[in-house]
Design a protein around this motif. Sequence first.
Motif, PDB file in Angstrom:
ATOM      1  N   GLU A 246       0.641   4.332  16.432  1.00 35.69           N
ATOM      2  CA  GLU A 246       0.245   4.309  15.022  1.00 35.69           C
ATOM      3  C   GLU A 246      -0.259   5.669  14.565  1.00 35.69           C
ATOM      4  O   GLU A 246      -0.799   6.448  15.359  1.00 35.69           O
ATOM      5  N   CYS A 247      -0.104   5.928  13.269  1.00 38.52           N
ATOM      6  CA  CYS A 247      -0.827   7.022  12.630  1.00 38.52           C
ATOM      7  C   CYS A 247      -2.038   6.378  11.939  1.00 38.52           C
ATOM      8  O   CYS A 247      -2.375   5.243  12.241  1.00 38.52           O
ATOM      9  N   HIS A 248      -2.644   7.087  10.994  1.00 39.35           N
ATOM     10  CA  HIS A 248      -3.820   6.519  10.336  1.00 39.35           C
ATOM     11  C   HIS A 248      -3.479   5.793   9.031  1.00 39.35           C
ATOM     12  O   HIS A 248      -4.375   5.498   8.245  1.00 39.35           O
ATOM     13  N   CYS A 249      -2.195   5.521   8.809  1.00 39.92           N
ATOM     14  CA  CYS A 249      -1.805   4.933   7.526  1.00 39.92           C
ATOM     15  C   CYS A 249      -1.747   3.410   7.547  1.00 39.92           C
ATOM     16  O   CYS A 249      -1.414   2.798   6.525  1.00 39.92           O
ATOM     17  N   ASP A 250      -2.029   2.809   8.698  1.00 43.88           N
ATOM     18  CA  ASP A 250      -1.965   1.358   8.829  1.00 43.88           C
ATOM     19  C   ASP A 250      -0.601   0.836   8.365  1.00 43.88           C
ATOM     20  O   ASP A 250      -0.508  -0.121   7.603  1.00 43.88           O
ATOM     21  N   LEU A 253       3.814   1.147  13.857  1.00 43.83           N
ATOM     22  CA  LEU A 253       3.828   2.120  14.958  1.00 43.83           C
ATOM     23  C   LEU A 253       5.097   2.971  14.871  1.00 43.83           C
ATOM     24  O   LEU A 253       6.210   2.439  14.900  1.00 43.83           O
ATOM     25  N   HIS A 254       4.927   4.283  14.760  1.00 43.52           N
ATOM     26  CA  HIS A 254       6.077   5.186  14.725  1.00 43.52           C
ATOM     27  C   HIS A 254       6.762   5.181  16.098  1.00 43.52           C
ATOM     28  O   HIS A 254       6.120   5.456  17.119  1.00 43.52           O
ATOM     29  N   VAL A 255       8.057   4.901  16.097  1.00 41.18           N
ATOM     30  CA  VAL A 255       8.827   4.893  17.353  1.00 41.18           C
ATOM     31  C   VAL A 255       9.275   6.326  17.656  1.00 41.18           C
ATOM     32  O   VAL A 255       9.756   7.027  16.767  1.00 41.18           O
ATOM     33  N   PRO A 308       9.121   5.591   3.526  1.00 46.81           N
ATOM     34  CA  PRO A 308       8.300   6.789   3.756  1.00 46.81           C
ATOM     35  C   PRO A 308       6.875   6.429   4.163  1.00 46.81           C
ATOM     36  O   PRO A 308       6.301   5.463   3.667  1.00 46.81           O
ATOM     37  N   CYS A 309       6.315   7.199   5.107  1.00 43.27           N
ATOM     38  CA  CYS A 309       4.929   6.986   5.527  1.00 43.27           C
ATOM     39  C   CYS A 309       4.084   8.133   4.980  1.00 43.27           C
ATOM     40  O   CYS A 309       4.524   9.296   4.998  1.00 43.27           O
ATOM     41  N   ALA A 310       2.895   7.810   4.526  1.00 45.96           N
ATOM     42  CA  ALA A 310       2.047   8.819   3.886  1.00 45.96           C
ATOM     43  C   ALA A 310       1.653   9.947   4.840  1.00 45.96           C
ATOM     44  O   ALA A 310       1.258  11.030   4.406  1.00 45.96           O
ATOM     45  N   CYS A 311       1.757   9.717   6.157  1.00 47.01           N
ATOM     46  CA  CYS A 311       1.378  10.760   7.126  1.00 47.01           C
ATOM     47  C   CYS A 311       2.403  11.888   7.171  1.00 47.01           C
ATOM     48  O   CYS A 311       2.131  12.947   7.724  1.00 47.01           O
ATOM     49  N   GLY A 312       3.596  11.654   6.636  1.00 51.96           N
ATOM     50  CA  GLY A 312       4.631  12.678   6.634  1.00 51.96           C
ATOM     51  C   GLY A 312       5.653  12.525   7.737  1.00 51.96           C
ATOM     52  O   GLY A 312       6.703  13.162   7.713  1.00 51.96           O
TER      53      GLY A 312
HETATM   54 ZN   LIG Z   1       2.704   7.505   9.584  1.00 48.75          ZN
END
Ligand SMILES: [Zn+2]
Length: 334
Positions: A246-250, A253-255, A308-312
Amino acid sequence: MIWNQQVETLSRTEMTAWQAYKLTKIIERVYEKSFLYQIRMKECGLLPENITNLDDLKKLPVTTKQDIAANYPYGLLTMPVSGVAYIHKTLEAQDHFAVSYTRNDLAMWSELMSRILVAGGVNMTSVFQWVGTAKENAPSLGVHFGIQQIGSTLLSDSRSSMLAQIHLIEDFGITSIFSAASHLLQLAQEAGMNGYKPAELPLQNIFCDSNLVSQSQGEKIQQIYGKKPIQVYGMYDIWGMGIAGECHCDAGLHVQEDCFYPEILHPVSGQVLPIGEIGELVLTSLTLEAMPLLRFTTGMLCSLDDSPCACGRTLIRIRKETEKNDLYPCGQRW
Ligand SMILES: [Zn+2]
């Protein structure tokens, strides 16, 4: 911060092309060197040139835990044992499992764990501790490699008592911990009984094995420690931690999909399901040298999310499903 900006933010087109290239290479390798996959492909009337893109993967049957056990200890190796640098051996029920790694595989493991730990907030100034059971110690190797690669400080531990563990966190200023959710909750209870407030401990990043944390446990940890636990996914008997995190965006889980290609299969029909639909996670290793696995059935119910995920990070995400286990009994094979 993103550990590997180039890989973790690849466009979907670039990632797909890279995965397809790696797939063709791994197919050539297993056809030439893996007895199991050579037989399987011949049974399906397939030659390596028949699998040239990711969509062709569905022509192949899945690989199960039973296949791993049946080929114990060296049957899935694609090289002489002398090329193996590390063997992780476990016993589950009556079945033996052994996963072998080359030096390149171990280097890849370090890279993947570096990405995941950094996504969870670890940096060079972190003081990190893994607190696991004996069963969990072998897969922790990759976590330790990652910590070393990042340049953080690693504190070894021999599984202290709960109170001693709390003192360790305080004395050494442990900022990052990787442990089972149940252990973290027991630790919080012990802290409370001894006048400590878990939220006031130095911990900044809490990592949990996604296999061993329920939704309610995650919520309790967040409530008690004041930090959302970061889930990391791996499989003790097949691969160590480091497949996804996981990142912090809840947001799931990024594979690490440059190394593990995910498919979601309908648990009963075995059909590949589109993005967003819930089914069983099936993984193909695209990089592993010692023991590549094609379409390995994980038993994990989830869906894929490529929004898209906010973490980039552009790496696709898995979203665990914990409420549909009765609907789709894992382990049922097609
Ligand atoms: Zn993310």
